[in-house]
Design a protein around this motif. Sequence first.
Motif, mmCIF file in Angstrom:
data_model
loop_
_atom_site.group_PDB
_atom_site.id
_atom_site.type_symbol
_atom_site.label_atom_id
_atom_site.label_comp_id
_atom_site.label_asym_id
_atom_site.label_seq_id
_atom_site.Cartn_x
_atom_site.Cartn_y
_atom_site.Cartn_z
ATOM 1 N N ASP A 77 0.859 -1.193 0.008
ATOM 2 C CA ASP A 77 -0.094 0.015 0.122
ATOM 3 C C ASP A 77 0.767 1.294 -0.092
ATOM 4 O O ASP A 77 0.620 2.209 -0.603
ATOM 5 N N ARG A 78 1.958 1.332 0.755
ATOM 6 C CA ARG A 78 2.701 2.328 0.863
ATOM 7 C C ARG A 78 4.190 1.952 0.905
ATOM 8 O O ARG A 78 4.595 1.180 1.451
ATOM 9 N N LEU A 79 5.157 2.876 0.422
ATOM 10 C CA LEU A 79 6.359 2.758 0.423
ATOM 11 C C LEU A 79 7.088 3.716 1.544
ATOM 12 O O LEU A 79 6.654 5.019 1.493
ATOM 13 N N LEU A 80 7.863 3.306 2.401
ATOM 14 C CA LEU A 80 8.672 3.931 3.320
ATOM 15 C C LEU A 80 9.963 4.148 2.928
ATOM 16 O O LEU A 80 10.752 2.987 2.965
ATOM 17 N N PRO A 81 10.418 5.408 2.298
ATOM 18 C CA PRO A 81 11.801 5.410 1.724
ATOM 19 C C PRO A 81 12.771 4.836 2.804
ATOM 20 O O PRO A 81 13.019 5.399 3.980
ATOM 21 N N ALA A 82 13.572 3.863 2.612
ATOM 22 C CA ALA A 82 14.840 3.480 3.748
ATOM 23 C C ALA A 82 15.742 2.667 3.042
ATOM 24 O O ALA A 82 15.763 1.819 1.837
ATOM 25 N N ALA A 83 17.044 2.944 3.167
ATOM 26 C CA ALA A 83 18.208 2.231 2.692
ATOM 27 C C ALA A 83 19.387 2.480 3.583
ATOM 28 O O ALA A 83 19.402 3.527 4.236
ATOM 29 N N GLY A 84 20.245 1.662 3.616
ATOM 30 C CA GLY A 84 21.475 1.832 4.251
ATOM 31 C C GLY A 84 22.845 1.573 3.205
ATOM 32 O O GLY A 84 22.350 1.112 2.056
ATOM 33 N N PRO A 85 24.115 1.818 3.628
ATOM 34 C CA PRO A 85 25.121 1.655 2.758
ATOM 35 C C PRO A 85 25.419 0.260 2.218
ATOM 36 O O PRO A 85 25.291 -0.649 3.229
ATOM 37 N N GLY A 86 25.187 -0.108 0.843
ATOM 38 C CA GLY A 86 25.689 -1.521 0.656
ATOM 39 C C GLY A 86 24.354 -2.291 1.273
ATOM 40 O O GLY A 86 23.253 -1.959 0.744
ATOM 41 N N ARG A 87 24.624 -3.434 1.985
ATOM 42 C CA ARG A 87 23.499 -4.125 2.345
ATOM 43 C C ARG A 87 23.183 -4.075 3.690
ATOM 44 O O ARG A 87 22.614 -4.851 4.426
ATOM 45 N N ALA A 88 23.689 -2.875 4.511
ATOM 46 C CA ALA A 88 23.618 -2.710 5.881
ATOM 47 C C ALA A 88 22.119 -2.343 6.178
ATOM 48 O O ALA A 88 21.296 -1.947 5.115
ATOM 49 N N VAL A 89 21.949 -2.470 7.263
ATOM 50 C CA VAL A 89 20.429 -2.205 7.857
ATOM 51 C C VAL A 89 20.472 -0.476 7.930
ATOM 52 O O VAL A 89 21.527 0.197 8.560
ATOM 53 N N PRO A 90 19.363 0.263 7.589
ATOM 54 C CA PRO A 90 19.173 1.538 7.843
ATOM 55 C C PRO A 90 19.379 1.665 9.365
ATOM 56 O O PRO A 90 19.132 1.122 10.189
ATOM 57 N N ARG A 91 19.995 3.082 9.716
ATOM 58 C CA ARG A 91 20.023 3.464 10.865
ATOM 59 C C ARG A 91 18.745 3.584 11.522
ATOM 60 O O ARG A 91 18.584 3.484 12.778
#
Length: 400
Positions: free
Chosen positions: A118-132
């Motif tokens: 339904d909704r996209l919450l923009p989130a990303a970390g460097p490489g394959r890391a977990v977002p802070r």
Amino acid sequence: MSPAEDGAGARGAAAWPSAGGPVTGDPVHPPSAGTAHPPDALPAYAASDPSPEPDNGPDAGGGGARPRLLVLRALGLGDLLAGVPALRALRRAYPGHELVLAAPAELAPLVAATDAVDRLLPAAGPGRAVPRTLDWTGPPPDVAVDLHGNGPPSHRLLTRLGPPKLLAFAHPETPEIEGPPWYAEEHERDRWCRLLRAYGIDADPTDLRLPRPEAPSPAPGAVVLHPGAGAPSRRWPVERYAAVAEALRARGRRVVVTGGADEADLVARPAKLAHLPDTDVFCGGLSLDRLSALVAGARAVVSGDTGIAHLAVAHATPSVTLFGPVPPSRWGPPDHPRHRVLWHPGPGGDHGHHGDPHGHEPDPALLRITTDDVLDALDALDAFDALGIRDAPDALEEAP
């Protein structure tokens, strides 16, 4: 590939337009009955307006407020496509919830095409890391699902939001989560379906197909060569791609070369060696919409173990995928004659070769693949295509 900080599937991946990412799945399932927005209307999660809209579904919360389910998979293009079966399973299991996916914003067109979110919450970390952090406001999600990895970083990122229910793999550093065990050698799309089944949610790892884009292909009927990947260890030499292009053009085929925004040299070099016209060279990275249309309308896609190979599977486009250093048992396409896998690990098979997916030189297993291997695989695809059953179910036995 070596595990990420969080133990996420062993890959070097980045969201498109970078070329990293994995490969995945196939068959057509009808769109799930639920609450997903149509592909052209997927909204970003509005942190300033966290109030869920009313819903009268069977699992709606009390007081008329629509409950929310948050899924974390803040990875790349191939990772998203490998996770489609799990997302659709969650959509079916929680039809009354608003399903929010934490993932890179640039993946929005394909997130919408899954008909599960339904909704996209923009989130990303460097490489394959977990977002802070996650930009989540308002009440905690009613359910959170960790489709990112198996370790404390992703677990704790979600538990900090306070969900009453968290679906995740077990880890000794987060003993409060009583999930199933993580198996490092498991295929990526099977892994997440097994996680959900452990919580009583039926999930089909073959539920991978996406609808064909409405936009026309910029090169209909072409063979698409994609020399890039997230690390040099997964990049077949550009000279060999050029040799394949020359051979195909000698047979009267149109050949185009693609790459991400940071891969101009990887695109330009084989194109120059094969004397491709400028119209068949897509430097600088196509938008995800145009890339999807190109792949869906292609005669075949030839690439390493990276996101575009998964996109070919999602659109039932014939593909030849060159594996090394990671075996196809971890990231390969489903068994189907329209998808050809090239993998030469040497003595010991899959378990006898342990290359570095983030290495700085092409992996020896990848270098064992010859241009003749690729051309033979394309010939086999032509023979299958001649049968006129390109969209046949994925349960087909291997064609003769």
